[in-house]
Design an enzyme around this catalytic site. Sequence first.
Site, PDB file in Angstrom:
ATOM      1  CE  LYS A  80      31.585  20.869  -7.899  1.00  0.00           C
ATOM      2  NZ  LYS A  80      30.359  20.664  -8.680  1.00  0.00           N
ATOM      3  CB  VAL A 181      14.342  19.462   0.668  1.00  0.00           C
ATOM      4  CG1 VAL A 181      13.418  18.838  -0.329  1.00  0.00           C
ATOM      5  CG2 VAL A 181      14.160  18.886   2.040  1.00  0.00           C
ATOM      6  CE1 TYR A 186      10.429  25.085  -0.791  1.00  0.00           C
ATOM      7  CE2 TYR A 186      11.019  26.518  -2.628  1.00  0.00           C
ATOM      8  CZ  TYR A 186      10.161  26.180  -1.605  1.00  0.00           C
ATOM      9  OH  TYR A 186       9.008  26.908  -1.405  1.00  0.00           O
TER      10      TYR A 186
HETATM   11  N1  LIG Z   1      23.338  23.929  -7.156  1.00  0.00           N
HETATM   12  C1  LIG Z   1      23.415  23.487  -8.397  1.00  0.00           C
HETATM   13  O1  LIG Z   1      23.081  24.201  -9.352  1.00  0.00           O
HETATM   14  C2  LIG Z   1      23.877  22.085  -8.652  1.00  0.00           C
HETATM   15  C3  LIG Z   1      24.121  21.693  -9.975  1.00  0.00           C
HETATM   16  C4  LIG Z   1      24.470  20.369 -10.229  1.00  0.00           C
HETATM   17  C5  LIG Z   1      24.611  19.482  -9.192  1.00  0.00           C
HETATM   18  N2  LIG Z   1      24.388  19.896  -7.920  1.00  0.00           N
HETATM   19  C6  LIG Z   1      24.519  18.904  -6.865  1.00  0.00           C
HETATM   20  O2  LIG Z   1      23.238  18.703  -6.269  1.00  0.00           O
HETATM   21  C7  LIG Z   1      23.391  18.436  -4.874  1.00  0.00           C
HETATM   22  C8  LIG Z   1      22.603  19.467  -4.069  1.00  0.00           C
HETATM   23  O3  LIG Z   1      23.085  20.760  -4.363  1.00  0.00           O
HETATM   24  P1  LIG Z   1      22.425  22.066  -3.707  1.00  0.00           P
HETATM   25  O4  LIG Z   1      23.034  23.216  -4.423  1.00  0.00           O
HETATM   26  O5  LIG Z   1      20.959  21.909  -3.650  1.00  0.00           O
HETATM   27  O6  LIG Z   1      23.056  22.000  -2.267  1.00  0.00           O
HETATM   28  P2  LIG Z   1      22.392  22.405  -0.864  1.00  0.00           P
HETATM   29  O7  LIG Z   1      23.489  22.455   0.114  1.00  0.00           O
HETATM   30  O8  LIG Z   1      21.531  23.610  -1.017  1.00  0.00           O
HETATM   31  O9  LIG Z   1      21.450  21.170  -0.574  1.00  0.00           O
HETATM   32  C9  LIG Z   1      21.895  19.940  -0.111  1.00  0.00           C
HETATM   33  C10 LIG Z   1      20.963  19.537   1.014  1.00  0.00           C
HETATM   34  O10 LIG Z   1      21.275  18.203   1.381  1.00  0.00           O
HETATM   35  C11 LIG Z   1      21.177  18.129   2.805  1.00  0.00           C
HETATM   36  N3  LIG Z   1      21.949  16.965   3.245  1.00  0.00           N
HETATM   37  C12 LIG Z   1      23.293  16.821   3.356  1.00  0.00           C
HETATM   38  N4  LIG Z   1      23.598  15.579   3.775  1.00  0.00           N
HETATM   39  C13 LIG Z   1      22.417  14.924   3.913  1.00  0.00           C
HETATM   40  C14 LIG Z   1      22.059  13.613   4.313  1.00  0.00           C
HETATM   41  N5  LIG Z   1      22.980  12.713   4.653  1.00  0.00           N
HETATM   42  N6  LIG Z   1      20.748  13.277   4.349  1.00  0.00           N
HETATM   43  C15 LIG Z   1      19.806  14.179   4.021  1.00  0.00           C
HETATM   44  N7  LIG Z   1      20.075  15.442   3.641  1.00  0.00           N
HETATM   45  C16 LIG Z   1      21.372  15.805   3.588  1.00  0.00           C
HETATM   46  C17 LIG Z   1      21.694  19.466   3.294  1.00  0.00           C
HETATM   47  O11 LIG Z   1      21.276  19.738   4.596  1.00  0.00           O
HETATM   48  C18 LIG Z   1      21.094  20.412   2.258  1.00  0.00           C
HETATM   49  O12 LIG Z   1      19.821  20.885   2.638  1.00  0.00           O
HETATM   50  C19 LIG Z   1      24.890  18.446  -4.616  1.00  0.00           C
HETATM   51  O13 LIG Z   1      25.408  17.150  -4.751  1.00  0.00           O
HETATM   52  C20 LIG Z   1      25.431  19.323  -5.736  1.00  0.00           C
HETATM   53  O14 LIG Z   1      26.777  19.050  -6.030  1.00  0.00           O
HETATM   54  C21 LIG Z   1      24.022  21.164  -7.627  1.00  0.00           C
HETATM   55  C1  LIG Z   2      26.694  25.566 -11.575  1.00  0.00           C
HETATM   56  C2  LIG Z   2      27.816  24.736 -11.808  1.00  0.00           C
HETATM   57  C3  LIG Z   2      28.903  25.355 -12.524  1.00  0.00           C
HETATM   58  C4  LIG Z   2      28.289  23.804 -10.827  1.00  0.00           C
HETATM   59  C5  LIG Z   2      27.277  22.875 -10.242  1.00  0.00           C
HETATM   60  N1  LIG Z   2      27.430  22.873  -8.829  1.00  0.00           N
HETATM   61  C6  LIG Z   2      27.433  21.495 -10.828  1.00  0.00           C
HETATM   62  O1  LIG Z   2      27.820  20.575 -10.155  1.00  0.00           O
HETATM   63  O2  LIG Z   2      27.122  21.292 -11.978  1.00  0.00           O
END
Ligand SMILES: NC(=O)c1ccc[n+]([C@@H]2O[C@H](COP(=O)([O-])OP(=O)(O)OC[C@H]3O[C@@H](n4cnc5c(N)ncnc54)[C@H](O)[C@@H]3O)[C@@H](O)[C@H]2O)c1
Ligand SMILES: CC(C)C[C@H](N)C(=O)O
EC number: 1.4.1.9
Length: 364
Positions: A80, A181, A186
Amino acid sequence: MKIFSYMEKYDYEQLVFCQDEVSGLKAIIAIHDTTLGPALGGTRMWTYDSEEAAIEDALRLAKGMTYKNAAAGLNLGGGKTVIIGDPRKDKNEEMFRAFGRYIQGLNGRYITAEDVGTTVADMDLIHEETDYVTGISPAFGSSGNPSPVTAYGVYRGMKAAAKEAFGTDSLEGKTIAVQGVGNVAYNMCKHLHEEGANLIVTDIHKESVDRAVNDFGAKAVDPSEIYSVDCDIFAPCALGAIINDETISQIKAKVIAGAANNQLKETRHGDAIHEMGIVYAPDYVINAGGVINVADELYGYNSERAMKKVEQVYNNVERVIEIAKRDNVPTYVAADRMAEERIEKMRRSRSQFLQNGQHILSRR
Ligand SMILES: NC(=O)c1ccc[n+]([C@@H]2O[C@H](COP(=O)([O-])OP(=O)(O)OC[C@H]3O[C@@H](n4cnc5c(N)ncnc54)[C@H](O)[C@@H]3O)[C@@H](O)[C@H]2O)c1
Ligand SMILES: CC(C)C[C@H](N)C(=O)O
């Protein structure tokens, strides 16, 4: 922080610091384990309180990717990156291109993708400098934004966890409290809304909350209230370490199932929610949809093939629950066992000699 002691404790392979004065890039690439294959894991851009906090986040997230990729059945190791900075203010083209050159320098040991604070457009800039990047624009024959696919996997995994807690995997009429969200949540809320669930949401950004309220009739609460609301399921979808000493006693949900990485602050918090009878869908098992999707790019992206694998998140959560019941352990322990067993078997079977991928006699 004693970096080598920490790396030794959890057996990290490599930690790379990247600095570029022109663009302001300050990035940390952590590679945890490449037994199963190259380390694939996203790039997070965030404003950290200290360099130590950034290093720790990179290390924790990289280890999570090792376990996520192993548990999802991918032939990939875990890594990462964190970029220190405000994703709303500090991004520029040079930054992602400089970062792309650092990735290229690792010669395929690390492959990146999106995470919190980074987008498909950022990945496209990285791609100007290296092929070791996924989640780039569909125009390049790639899979694009992984978040909707992660969201679908979380939705499926949540249903599997609900089945264990409520005897049915239907989420109709269930109340789900969603923390954060953003991109993943979302899209997850869309599936939940379509199934007839009631949503309670919170975010630190008002526009994100407003969008969920308008589009899904969600009820909005203050970020500090989300733990204690009356709900059936708590879905952490923001940042990590939110299951901790302060929050556990407030949680009323029977299920915890959400997208966020590293939800347990410490493993003892996983023990505590287990003792409370909460069904916990381990984070790296339920949120694997995105990495499963981007990993398919390495074979020439095929959406149908990738989505078939993402459907398996339901079965993977079921399997973890089964192991937990069989071995009488919390689900986070069961998930670790599942992942470690696969890595260990592969490590042992790989001990067989192979000369640079070629038979030793082929050089004659
Ligand atoms: N994007 C992916 O495909 C993916 C895959 C696996 C895991 N994740 C994990 O899922 C989580 C969300 O990822 P994302 O891509 O949606 O990120 P993102 O940044 O789009 O969404 C995170 C949201 O959380 C809000 N936030 C941050 N701190 C907060 C708090 N204390 N209270 C309330 N809201 C808060 C932010 O304002 C934001 O809207 C992360 O932990 C990420 O590592 C994401
Ligand atoms: C899309 C991925 C490679 C990474 C993602 N942010 C996860 O934590 O799984």
